[in-house]
Design a protein around this motif. Structure first.
Motif, short mmCIF file in Angstrom:
data_model
loop_
_atom_site.label_atom_id
_atom_site.label_comp_id
_atom_site.label_asym_id
_atom_site.label_seq_id
_atom_site.Cartn_x
_atom_site.Cartn_y
_atom_site.Cartn_z
N UNK A 1 21.97 22.82 28.70
CA UNK A 1 22.45 23.50 28.24
C UNK A 1 21.58 24.19 27.27
N UNK A 2 20.50 23.44 27.16
CA UNK A 2 19.42 23.29 26.17
C UNK A 2 18.55 24.46 27.22
N UNK A 3 18.32 24.28 28.13
CA UNK A 3 17.31 24.58 29.40
C UNK A 3 17.74 26.34 29.63
N UNK A 4 19.46 25.81 29.77
CA UNK A 4 19.74 27.44 29.81
C UNK A 4 19.60 28.75 28.78
N UNK A 5 19.18 28.80 27.69
CA UNK A 5 20.00 28.97 27.04
C UNK A 5 18.93 30.69 26.59
N UNK A 6 19.41 31.78 25.95
CA UNK A 6 18.83 33.39 26.03
C UNK A 6 18.49 33.61 24.84
N UNK A 7 17.55 34.13 24.42
CA UNK A 7 17.44 34.29 22.96
C UNK A 7 17.88 35.68 22.90
N UNK A 8 18.66 36.46 21.88
CA UNK A 8 19.08 37.52 22.02
C UNK A 8 18.78 37.84 20.77
N UNK A 9 17.50 39.25 20.18
CA UNK A 9 17.00 39.32 18.76
C UNK A 9 18.11 40.24 18.23
N UNK A 10 18.39 39.48 17.32
CA UNK A 10 19.89 40.93 16.50
C UNK A 10 19.12 41.85 16.15
N UNK A 11 20.21 42.69 15.42
CA UNK A 11 19.50 44.18 15.11
C UNK A 11 21.39 45.41 14.82
N UNK A 12 20.94 46.45 14.68
CA UNK A 12 22.34 46.91 14.74
C UNK A 12 22.12 47.37 16.02
N UNK A 13 24.32 48.18 15.65
CA UNK A 13 24.98 48.61 16.84
C UNK A 13 26.10 48.55 15.93
N UNK A 14 27.08 49.65 17.26
CA UNK A 14 27.92 50.44 17.02
C UNK A 14 28.84 49.68 18.31
N UNK A 15 30.17 48.80 17.62
CA UNK A 15 30.91 47.53 18.14
C UNK A 15 32.02 48.68 18.30
N UNK A 16 32.32 48.51 20.19
CA UNK A 16 33.48 49.57 20.41
C UNK A 16 32.53 50.65 20.89
#
Length: 313
Positions: free
Chosen positions: A34-49
């Motif tokens: 679980x620790x090794x397979x984490x991918x970092x996703x940088x936050x930000x703004x987007x339009x959901x939908x």
């Protein structure tokens, strides 16, 4: 006579399970993975939908519950690059001593076709590297909370907004969470049911089966999306932690989670990636499709996230 014998054997196997507690090494391997397979996703703004493509054509025109899009801001987080495997999920159920809750003898009829045992046989539906099909929403959520307890990291199921943001490569206007943004179907399912062979070589970049042929490939069989996340289109549909409501008006604009059920849709959580259910008409295989499902539904997989703004070392 042969058919009857096979059914009796299947029922016998379904009623049995390895409920012995896992070893410390087995648990340690799950936590390390679980620790090794984490991918970092940088936050930000987007339009959901469903934002539609550059020409304004909707990706999922037959659905109304993913419109209109809503502008959302998300903090950075980390997400497991694959769906939780069947082998890891069975180790969890053994660790918390709940394997026996999901046997034929205790009324869990799904165990006829998918008993809670893990197999080293790639042909088996219980093959340890295939994605888990949780017996209900609660055990999917419990798994992520168990990871949090054991690792000290804030693991949880992803919010619906986190799931879509990651599937869309940080909110891009794309239709599918594949390496190319398009789908090239694995050809081994394009044959009569009796001829389907799990050992057939992988082809294409996605598994979208018919609703009559429920099949899973081992996690990571297909190329990941640009963020490095596998199977967010196809293989199995995935639970999120949001309670279901049509549209997004009820969500806040920052790190939203539908944390309270509505009276009209009480008892349903959001499931994403309908391509993983075999649905692929009218845009329902795109990353914008969603549905609400009762908590005891047993067909869906899941992945976990870590709600921490910095990458996990």
């Amino acid at each position: 006579m042969i058919i009857v014998s096979e059914l009796l054997l299947l029922a016998l196997l379904a009623g049995c399970s390895s409920s012995e507690p896992p070893s410390e090494q087995e648990i340690a391997e799950v936590l390390d993975s679980a620790r090794r397979n984490l991918v970092f996703v940088e936050g930000g703004e987007f339009r959901l939908g469903d934002v539609g493509n550059e020409s304004g054509v909707l990706f999922n025109p037959i659905a109304d519950d993913n419109k209109p899009p809503k502008r959302i801001e998300l903090d950075s987080f980390s997400m497991l690059k694959t769906e939780i495997t069947w082998g890891d999920f069975v180790i969890f159920l053994r660790a918390v001593e709940r394997v026996e809750d999901y046997t034929i003898d205790n009324g869990f009829t799904r165990a006829v076709t998918l008993p809670i045992i893990s197999s080293d046989d790639p042909v088996s539906p219980n093959y340890k590297h295939k994605p888990a099909r949780s017996p209900n929403f609660q055990e999917a959520e419990n798994y992520c909370l168990w990871l949090a307890e054991k690792t000290g990291l804030p693991f949880s199921l992803p919010s619906e907004a986190q799931w879509e943001y990651a599937a869309r490569n940080r909110g891009q206007a794309i239709a599918f969470a594949t390496d190319t943004g398009e789908v090239e179907l694995d050809k081994y399912l394009q044959r009569p049911s009796y001829a389907i062979n799990p050992l057939h070589p992988v082809s294409g970049n996605v598994l979208i089966h018919s609703s009559l042929d429920v099949e899973r490939r081992p996690v990571g069989s297909y190329p990941p999306n640009p963020l490095g996340l596998h199977d967010m289109t196809g293989n199995v549909a995935e639970w999120t932690k949001d309670w279901f409501r049509p549209g997004f008006d009820h969500l806040s604009t920052t790190n939203p989670v539908a944390a309270e059920p509505s009276s009209e849709y009480a008892g349903k959580r959001v499931v994403r990636d309908l391509a993983g259910t075999g649905d692929h008409l009218g845009g329902s295989a795109t990353v914008y499709a969603r549905m609400g499902r009762e908590l005891d539904y047993y067909l869906y997989g899941f992945r976990c996230v870590v709600n921490q703004r910095e990458p996990i070392n």
